[in-house]
Design an enzyme around this catalytic site. Structure first.
Site, PDB file in Angstrom:
ATOM      1  N   GLY A 107      29.356 -17.328  39.141  1.00  0.00           N
ATOM      2  CA  GLY A 107      29.147 -15.521  38.247  1.00  0.00           C
ATOM      3  C   GLY A 107      28.197 -14.951  38.268  1.00  0.00           C
ATOM      4  N   ARG A 108      26.846 -16.620  38.082  1.00  0.00           N
ATOM      5  CA  ARG A 108      25.546 -15.638  37.435  1.00  0.00           C
ATOM      6  C   ARG A 108      24.871 -15.296  38.761  1.00  0.00           C
ATOM      7  NH1 ARG A 108      25.594 -21.789  34.347  1.00  0.00           N
ATOM      8  NH2 ARG A 108      25.997 -20.996  32.423  1.00  0.00           N
ATOM      9  N   TYR A 113      24.256 -12.363  28.775  1.00  0.00           N
ATOM     10  CA  TYR A 113      25.305 -13.417  29.488  1.00  0.00           C
ATOM     11  C   TYR A 113      25.411 -13.365  30.090  1.00  0.00           C
ATOM     12  CZ  TYR A 113      26.799  -8.373  31.769  1.00  0.00           C
ATOM     13  OH  TYR A 113      27.253  -7.015  32.698  1.00  0.00           O
ATOM     14  N   GLU A 114      27.420 -14.521  31.186  1.00  0.00           N
ATOM     15  CA  GLU A 114      27.571 -15.746  31.514  1.00  0.00           C
ATOM     16  C   GLU A 114      25.646 -16.569  31.512  1.00  0.00           C
ATOM     17  OE1 GLU A 114      28.936 -14.846  35.240  1.00  0.00           O
ATOM     18  OE2 GLU A 114      29.969 -12.914  33.914  1.00  0.00           O
ATOM     19  N   GLY A 115      25.464 -17.132  30.685  1.00  0.00           N
ATOM     20  CA  GLY A 115      23.754 -17.853  30.589  1.00  0.00           C
ATOM     21  C   GLY A 115      23.202 -16.360  29.808  1.00  0.00           C
TER      22      GLY A 115
END
Ligand code: CAA
Length: 380
Positions: free
Chosen positions: A242-243, A362-364
Site C-alpha cells: 500500500g505504501r 496515512y498508511e504509516g
C-alpha cells in the site's frame, strides 16, 4: 536500473492522464469544497480497469504490473488526490490482500466484484487508540465456533461510507498479542455494523472517511482471511505494498504542483519580466524538479522490486517517506511561487498543499516509515 516504459505502460499512463484532465479536473475544486465523493468518476475508473489493476484477469482485474499501477496513481494524483486514494486503497489494500491471502471462495464472492469496480472496499486497521501502534487493537473478534462476534470502533476509514466490503482487523486472543489478531471480511448491512459520521478533513476532502462501529456483528468463519492469528501479518504485508501506492500519490501531487508553478512562473510578470527569470523563482523550480526526480526513482524502484519478486518493505517505506516529504515541500513552494493567487482556490495549489499533508500520515506516518527503514538496515 532501466525505467524505460513499455508501449503498454505508456498507453496506460496516457489513458490515466486523459481521464484526469477530462473527468477529474472539471469539478475538482467544487468537490473539495463540498466534500463530495467522486462517485461517477470512481465508476468510470472501474470501467477503465483502474480499480483492480494488478488482479488476475480471471478474477475481473486488469492483470497489470505494479509499475503500471504507479503510473496511473501518479497521473490521477496530479489532478485529484481524493479520487486517487480510492484507487490506492481498493487496489493495494483490498484487492491485493484478498488475491494474495484469500480463499478461492472469498475471491469468487468478493474479489471479482471489487476488481471490476462494481463495488469498492475499505481496509480497517486504525482505531482511536491504535493508529501507529497497530498491535494495540481494542476491537475484538471473539471466536464462537462457526462465527466470530466483532465489537469495537475503527477510525479514519477511507471509503468508510461508500464501500460494500470491509477488511476488518480485530483481536481474537489477547493473550497471544499480535499473533491473536484476525482479518475478517465484513459486508455492509451486516447486523450491528454501523457507519459513523463523515470526517471533516483538512485535505483529500472528496474522499469518504468515516469511523465504523461494530456492535455484536456476527461474521461467518469462512470470512476470515488466512489461518487463525494471521491478521496482523496480513495487515503488515498488505500495507508494505500500500505504501508504494501512497508514495505514487505523493509523487503525483508533487508533480502536479510543480507543473502548475512552472507554468505560472512563465506567465506572471513582476519587475518587468516573467517571474521565472528571477533567480529566486528559477532556483525553487530547480530544487523542486531535482527532488521530484529523486522521488520518482525511489517510487519506481519499489514498484519494480515488487514486480521482480524482491523484498519491497524497505524500498516501499523509503519511497513513501521521501515522496511524501517532497510532495509537502513542493506544494508549499508552489503556493509561494503563486503568491496571493496561490492562497485562493482557483489556482489549485492550495488544495494540493492540503492534500499533500495526508501522504505523510496515512498508511504509516513518516516516523513509522523511519522505524521500518531503520529496523531493516540495522538487522544485519
Ligand atoms: N511483513 C510481514 N510481517 C511483518 C511486517 C511486514 N512488513 N512488519 C512487521 N511484521 C511482523 C513482525 O515480523 C512481527 O511478527 P513476529 O513476532 O512473528 O516476528 C509482527 O509483525 C509484529 O511486528 P513488530 O514487533 O515489529 O511490531 P511493532 O508493534 O513494533 O510495530 C510497526 C511495527 C511497523 C510500527 C507497525 O505497528 C506499523 O506499521 N504501524 C503503522 C500502522 C499503519 O501503517 N497504519 C495505517 C493505517 S491503514 C491506512 O491508513 C489506510 C487508509 O485508509 C488510506
Amino acid at each position: 536500473m532501466d525505467f524505460t516504459l513499455s508501449e503498454e505502460q505508456l498507453m496506460i499512463q496516457q489513458a490515466a492522464k486523459d481521464f484526469a484532465q477530462n473527468e477529474l479536473l472539471p469539478e475538482v475544486i467544487e468537490r473539495d469544497d463540498a466534500q463530495k465523493f467522486p462517485a461517477e468518476q470512481v465508476k468510470s475508473m472501474g470501467e477503465l480497469g483502474f480499480l483492480g489493476m494488478m488482479v488476475d484477469e480471471k478474477y475481473g482485474g486488469s492483470g497489470l504490473d505494479t509499475l503500471s499501477y504507479v503510473l496511473v496513481m501518479e497521473e490521477l494524483s496530479k489532478v485529484d488526490a481524493s479520487a486517487s486514494v480510492v484507487v490506492s486503497v481498493n487496489n493495494s489494500l483490498v484487492c491485493w490482500g484478498l488475491e494474495t491471502f484469500g480463499s478461492e471462495n472469498q475471491k469468487q464472492k468478493y474479489l471479482t466484484r471489487l476488481a471490476s469496480g462494481e463495488i469498492i472496499g475499505a481496509f480497517c486497521l486504525s482505531e482511536p487508540e491504535a493508529g501507529s501502534d497497530a498491535t494495540s487493537q481494542k476491537t475484538t473478534a471473539i471466536d464462537k465456533g462457526d462465527h466470530y462476534v466483532i465489537n469495537g470502533t475503527k477510525n479514519w476509514i477511507t471509503n468508510g461510507g461508500t464501500a460494500e466490503v470491509y477488511l476488518v482487523i480485530a483481536q481474537t486472543d489477547v493473550e497471544k498479542g499480535h499473533k491473536g489478531i484476525n482479518a475478517l471480511i465484513v459486508e455492509k448491512g451486516m447486523e450491528g455494523f454501523e457507519i459513523g459520521p463523515k470526517e471533516n478533513k483538512l485535505g483529500i476532502r472528496g474522499s469518504d472517511t468515516h469511523s465504523l462501529l461494530f456492535n455484536d456483528v456476527k461474521v461467518p468463519k469462512e470470512n476470515r482471511i488466512g489461518e487463525d492469528g494471521f491478521g496482523f501479518k496480513f495487515a503488515m504485508k498488505t500495507l508494505a505494498g500500500g505504501r508504494i501506492g501512497i508514495a505514487a500519490q505523493a509523487l503525483g501531487i508533487a508533480t502536479g504542483a510543480y507543473e502548475l508553478a512552472k507554468k505560472y512562473s512563465k506567465e506572471r510578470k513582476a519587475f518587468g519580466t516573467e517571474i521565472a527569470n528571477h533567480q529566486a523563482i528559477a532556483f525553487k523550480l530547480a530544487d523542486m524538479h531535482t527532488k521530484i526526480q529523486a522521488a520518482r526513482h525511489l517510487v519506481y524502484q519499489a514498484a519494480c522490486d515488487k514486480d521482480n519478486g524482491n523484498d519491497y518493505t524497505l524500498s516501499g517505506a523509503m519511497a513513501k517517506l521521501y515522496a511524501s516529504e517532497v510532495a509537502m515541500e513542493t506544494a508549499v513552494e508552489a503556493v509561494q511561487i503563486h503568491g496571493g493567487n496561490g492562497f485562493v482556490k482557483d489556482y489549485h495549489v492550495e488544495r494540493m498543499m492540503r492534500d499533500a499533508k495526508i501522504t505523510q500520515i496515512y498508511e504509516g506516518t513518516s516516523e513509522i516509515q523511519k522505524i521500518v527503514i531503520s529496523r531493516s538496515i540495522l538487522k544485519d
